[in-house]
Motif scaffolding. Structure first.
Motif, PDB file in Angstrom:
ATOM      1  N   TRP A 217       0.822  -1.211   0.000  1.00  0.00           N
ATOM      2  CA  TRP A 217       0.000   0.000   0.000  1.00  0.00           C
ATOM      3  C   TRP A 217       0.857   1.262   0.000  1.00  0.00           C
ATOM      4  CZ3 TRP A 217      -4.838   0.270  -1.299  1.00  0.00           C
ATOM      5  CH2 TRP A 217      -5.659  -0.859  -1.148  1.00  0.00           C
ATOM      6  N   ALA A 218       1.939   1.268   0.751  1.00  0.00           N
ATOM      7  CA  ALA A 218       2.798   2.450   0.786  1.00  0.00           C
ATOM      8  C   ALA A 218       3.480   2.682  -0.564  1.00  0.00           C
ATOM      9  CB  ALA A 218       3.845   2.288   1.892  1.00  0.00           C
ATOM     10  N   ALA A 219       3.989   1.613  -1.197  1.00  0.00           N
ATOM     11  CA  ALA A 219       4.683   1.772  -2.476  1.00  0.00           C
ATOM     12  C   ALA A 219       3.698   2.054  -3.606  1.00  0.00           C
ATOM     13  CB  ALA A 219       5.488   0.504  -2.779  1.00  0.00           C
ATOM     14  N   ALA A 220       2.529   1.432  -3.594  1.00  0.00           N
ATOM     15  CA  ALA A 220       1.559   1.648  -4.669  1.00  0.00           C
ATOM     16  C   ALA A 220       1.015   3.075  -4.649  1.00  0.00           C
ATOM     17  CB  ALA A 220       0.414   0.643  -4.546  1.00  0.00           C
ATOM     18  N   ARG A 221       0.818   3.634  -3.486  1.00  0.00           N
ATOM     19  CA  ARG A 221       0.369   5.032  -3.414  1.00  0.00           C
ATOM     20  C   ARG A 221       1.442   5.977  -3.955  1.00  0.00           C
ATOM     21  NH1 ARG A 221      -2.493   5.158   2.600  1.00  0.00           N
ATOM     22  NH2 ARG A 221      -4.401   4.021   2.004  1.00  0.00           N
ATOM     23  N   GLU A 222       2.702   5.659  -3.714  1.00  0.00           N
ATOM     24  CA  GLU A 222       3.774   6.487  -4.250  1.00  0.00           C
ATOM     25  C   GLU A 222       3.805   6.418  -5.777  1.00  0.00           C
ATOM     26  OE1 GLU A 222       7.101   9.059  -4.174  1.00  0.00           O
ATOM     27  OE2 GLU A 222       5.498   8.583  -2.754  1.00  0.00           O
ATOM     28  N   VAL A 223       3.571   5.238  -6.324  1.00  0.00           N
ATOM     29  CA  VAL A 223       3.543   5.094  -7.787  1.00  0.00           C
ATOM     30  C   VAL A 223       2.382   5.892  -8.384  1.00  0.00           C
ATOM     31  CG1 VAL A 223       3.247   3.448  -9.678  1.00  0.00           C
ATOM     32  CG2 VAL A 223       4.688   2.853  -7.724  1.00  0.00           C
ATOM     33  N   ALA A 224       1.219   5.809  -7.761  1.00  0.00           N
ATOM     34  CA  ALA A 224       0.066   6.562  -8.259  1.00  0.00           C
ATOM     35  C   ALA A 224       0.285   8.071  -8.143  1.00  0.00           C
ATOM     36  CB  ALA A 224      -1.191   6.140  -7.489  1.00  0.00           C
ATOM     37  N   ARG A 225       1.013   8.503  -7.116  1.00  0.00           N
ATOM     38  CA  ARG A 225       1.246   9.933  -6.940  1.00  0.00           C
ATOM     39  C   ARG A 225       2.224  10.468  -7.988  1.00  0.00           C
ATOM     40  NH1 ARG A 225       4.947  13.296  -4.989  1.00  0.00           N
ATOM     41  NH2 ARG A 225       6.357  11.553  -4.607  1.00  0.00           N
ATOM     42  N   VAL A 226       3.291   9.720  -8.254  1.00  0.00           N
ATOM     43  CA  VAL A 226       4.309  10.193  -9.195  1.00  0.00           C
ATOM     44  C   VAL A 226       3.775  10.148 -10.625  1.00  0.00           C
ATOM     45  CG1 VAL A 226       6.609   9.760 -10.117  1.00  0.00           C
ATOM     46  CG2 VAL A 226       6.188   9.535  -7.669  1.00  0.00           C
ATOM     47  N   THR A 227       3.120   9.084 -10.997  1.00  0.00           N
ATOM     48  CA  THR A 227       2.606   8.960 -12.365  1.00  0.00           C
ATOM     49  C   THR A 227       1.326   9.749 -12.597  1.00  0.00           C
ATOM     50  OG1 THR A 227       1.378   6.957 -11.754  1.00  0.00           O
ATOM     51  CG2 THR A 227       3.618   6.667 -12.595  1.00  0.00           C
ATOM     52  N   LYS A 228       0.657  10.207 -11.528  1.00  0.00           N
ATOM     53  CA  LYS A 228      -0.611  10.928 -11.632  1.00  0.00           C
ATOM     54  C   LYS A 228      -1.678  10.111 -12.353  1.00  0.00           C
ATOM     55  CE  LYS A 228       1.668  15.432 -11.644  1.00  0.00           C
ATOM     56  NZ  LYS A 228       1.860  16.725 -12.364  1.00  0.00           N
TER      57      LYS A 228
END
Length: 372
Positions: A217-228
């Motif tokens: 969950w922590a890494a997937a949210r970071e991916v969604a934030r960076v890629t928008k």
């Protein structure tokens, strides 16, 4: 169209690989007969039951994933997906794809076999993916291996079950990969824990159970934030049938990462469809998908088009202009090269034309004048 582009296959044992490798060294007649079945009947039965459940859930495109650690060695590499597709039962309306995933680590930075000399090994695969585990390998995957070549990797699968991402998701690297047509894959197997799932042990150091959920969950949210939300591909990556989810359930799960419902729905439909089309450009020159063609509208024949071109070329050109004393330009009349109009002839010239004898009389008078 719902797609699951990460259906992992069991890893073959050393005995099975050695049997297949020994067959490759024999004569051409035995090689042409085809490789022997590499999977056991128990493994085939497990894969068949998993496929039946995927069909029941509504998936129509499935990519079988073969994973290779560190590098692809042309001497020992064996394509296990070709004999697998020959053993599986055909299902109407289903599309089977072959995918190869290479897990990159520190030793892979020196080279992992993805070169033009080994292009024959990667040609049978429909999709190529990389799983970077270091900052250098992540930069290499985003900048170098997403360029349009016969060995383009269109999928960058991130190890989300690690305690912490081993690299920072820089905006420059992510934008460069998205611009080249690559996608970032998120496997929902880590969100479900997947205890005892072999997929979570790749790369080594991944966790399972509650720790895997927290890390995912922590890494997937970071991916969604960076890629928008752009260029996100959602796949399964699970072995156990109990961990498989329907496409709508997966979309609801992805919305909890902070993306809209449309982006979550496209993550397993439109993104996957465009990815498969782009992956076909590996077999073309510099990712050119088709040749341009000249289309002539209906009702216009070739002779009419030629007549139109000739008439356009024969149109009268604009008359030349002359700049007067006041700085304004005026058009020149036809037949005049000096700029003087034809009507502005001297008066004596008109009289001489009408009376040619007058000119001779003037000459006689000049001759009669006495010389001084």
């Amino acid at each position: 169209m719902f797609a699951d582009l990460n259906v992992p296959v069991p890893t073959l044992s050393k005995q099975q690989l050695s049997q297949t490798a020994s067959k490759k060294g024999k004569g051409k007649q035995e090689a042409q007969s085809g490789p022997p079945p590499a999977f056991t009947p128990a493994q085939i039965t497990a894969i068949e039951s998993r496929l039946d459940l995927l069909v029941h859930l509504g998936y129509t495109v499935i990519a079988f994933n073969q994973t290779v650690e560190r590098k692809v060695d042309p001497k020992t590499h064996v394509n296990t997906l070709d004999p697998l597709l020959g053993q599986l039962r055909r299902r109407p309306g289903m599309v089977y794809l072959k995918r190869l995933t290479i897990v990159l680590d520190e030793e892979s930075e020196k080279g992992f076999g993805l070169t033009n000399g080994n292009s024959a090994l990667f040609a049978p695969y429909d999709l190529l993916a990389l799983t970077p585990t270091t900052a250098a390998s992540f930069s290499l995957a985003c900048l170098t291996h997403t360029q349009p070549t016969p060995l383009t990797t269109h999928i960058i699968s991130l190890p989300l079950t690690l305690p912490r991402l081993p690299f920072n998701l820089r905006h420059t690297l992510v934008r460069a990969a998205l611009k080249n047509g690559a996608v970032f894959e998120i496997n929902y197997a880590g969100a479900l824990g997947g205890e005892g799932d072999p997929a979570l042990s790749i790369p080594s150091g991944g966790e399972s159970g509650a720790a895997a959920k927290r890390n995912w969950w922590a890494a997937a949210r970071e991916v969604a934030r960076v890629t928008k939300g752009k260029g996100i591909l959602v796949s399964g990556g699970v072995f156990n049938e109990a961990d498989l989810r329907a496409p709508r359930d997966v979309a609801n799960l992805i919305t909890m990462l902070g993306v809209s419902q449309d982006v979550a729905h496209d993550a397993s439909t439109k993104v996957a469809q465009s990815l498969i089309l782009r992956a076909q450009t590996r077999k073309t020159y510099r990712a050119v998908f088709s040749e341009p063609k000249v289309v002539i509208p209906e009702g216009i024949s070739t002779s009419q088009s030629v007549d139109v071109e000739m008439s356009e070329s024969q149109e009268p050109s604009t008359p030349p202009t002359e700049q007067g004393a006041n700085g304004k330009k005026r058009p020149l009349e036809q037949g005049s090269h000096t700029g003087t109009p034809q009507s502005a002839e001297p008066a004596n010239t008109s009289k001489e034309r009408n009376d040619p004898d007058g000119a001779s009389r003037k000459k006689k008078k000049k001759n009669k004048q006495p010389a001084s």
